[in-house]
Design a protein around this motif. Structure first.
Motif: not given
Length: 309
Positions: A237-260
């Motif tokens: 989706p064209k949205a910000s997606l949170p990814f999390e494991d046991e140590s840290h969390r990362v947000d990937v903003d897929l609404s940004v063209a470069a990230q997509r």
């Protein structure tokens, strides 16, 4: 986390870890499908094995290529054409169906119906039951330098040994995974001309291999590659997606063209490349989504296998 919406072939299991009962139940996915036509002459005439390898039955001749056995040179055709030819034979022995299981960490993930690892186990189970139906011996292996392959065996007993291994391998990512390339190295030592090879793989694992790995395999065997995918990877989706494991969390903003674009390079480009390039190298290939029926790839079986010297 796997979605709780299950297709009609789901059977027992939670979609996160494969279970032996659900893999056994997949025998029904094969039972309703006709096996491949045995022989080259349809329903009349002699029914020869679909295995094309060295044997007692002459099939045809083709031009000699480097590496062919000089003992099978067709001297009459060579003399008549002025170019070296070698004889090809129709094998009359049991075929080997070998399942190669990619156990890359990227497979142990899923957002729809089941994890990619579970779909891999289920597709491998379908391949095992298809081998039982076709009268093949069945074996399986993964990319490990410690664990030996599951030795070839025929019938339901052979299939159950493979299913047990798939259940173990895809319950969690093994800590000794050495990669798909190592698995194919093991496979080449086990295969005999005319074998059927079913590879369960993440597209990124296939992308990491040199292109020349496939033509030699496809020249001597029936090779099928199933590429395990998840809908989030192929159509995010064209949205910000949170990814999390046991140590840290990362947000990937897929609404940004470069990230997509970066996402596409990571997940979609390897898939598209494999689907475009492998058929040209003699390999039958299909993407198998986590939400697809696990036997959706069965129509790939039974097409004319390659002739080998």
């Amino acid at each position: 986390m796997a979605d709780e919406t299950h297709p009609r072939d789901e059977g027992p299991g939670n979609g996160v870890v494969p279970t032996l009962p659900e893999l056994v139940a997949l025998r029904q996915a094969v039972a309703g499908r006709r096996p491949a036509m045995r022989g080259r002459f349809g329903v009349s005439g002699h029914a020869l094995s679909p295995l094309r390898g060295r044997g007692m039955e002459y099939a045809e001749s083709r031009e000699y290529v480097a590496g062919d056995d000089a003992r099978h040179i067709d001297w009459r055709l060579t003399a008549r054409t002025g170019r070296a030819h070698t004889k090809l034979f129709q094998a009359e022995r049991e075929r080997l169906s070998l399942i190669v299981a990619d156990t890359a960490p990227t497979l142990y993930f899923g957002t729809r119906v089941r994890f990619k690892s579970v779909q891999a186990a289920r597709a491998g189970a379908v391949a095992a039951w298809a081998a039982v139906r076709d009268g093949d011996r069945i074996a399986a292996l993964r990319g490990s330098r410690r664990e030996a392959p599951i030795a070839p065996a025929a019938g339901p007993r052979g299939a159950l040994r493979v299913l047990d291994a798939l259940t173990r391998w895809y319950a969690h990512a093994p800590d000794d995974d050495a990669g798909l390339g190592v698995a194919l190295d093991h496979a080449q030592r086990l295969l005999r001309p005319g074998s059927r090879l079913v590879v369960l793989a993440d597209p990124q694992s296939v992308a990491a291999l040199p292109a020349q790995r496939w033509p030699a395999l496809a020249h001597h065997h029936e090779v099928i590659v199933l590429l395990l995918t998840d809908p989030l990877e192929t159509a995010p989706p064209k949205a910000s997606l949170p990814f999390e494991d046991e140590s840290h969390r990362v947000d990937v903003d897929l609404s940004v063209a470069a990230q997509r674009q970066a996402w596409r390079n990571e997940f979609v480009r390897p898939l598209d490349a494999a689907l475009a390039q492998l058929p040209a190298r003699g390999v039958r290939v299909q993407a198998l989504s986590t939400e697809a029926e696990s036997g959706a790839w069965l129509p790939l079986l039974g097409r004319n296998p390659p002739l080998v010297a």
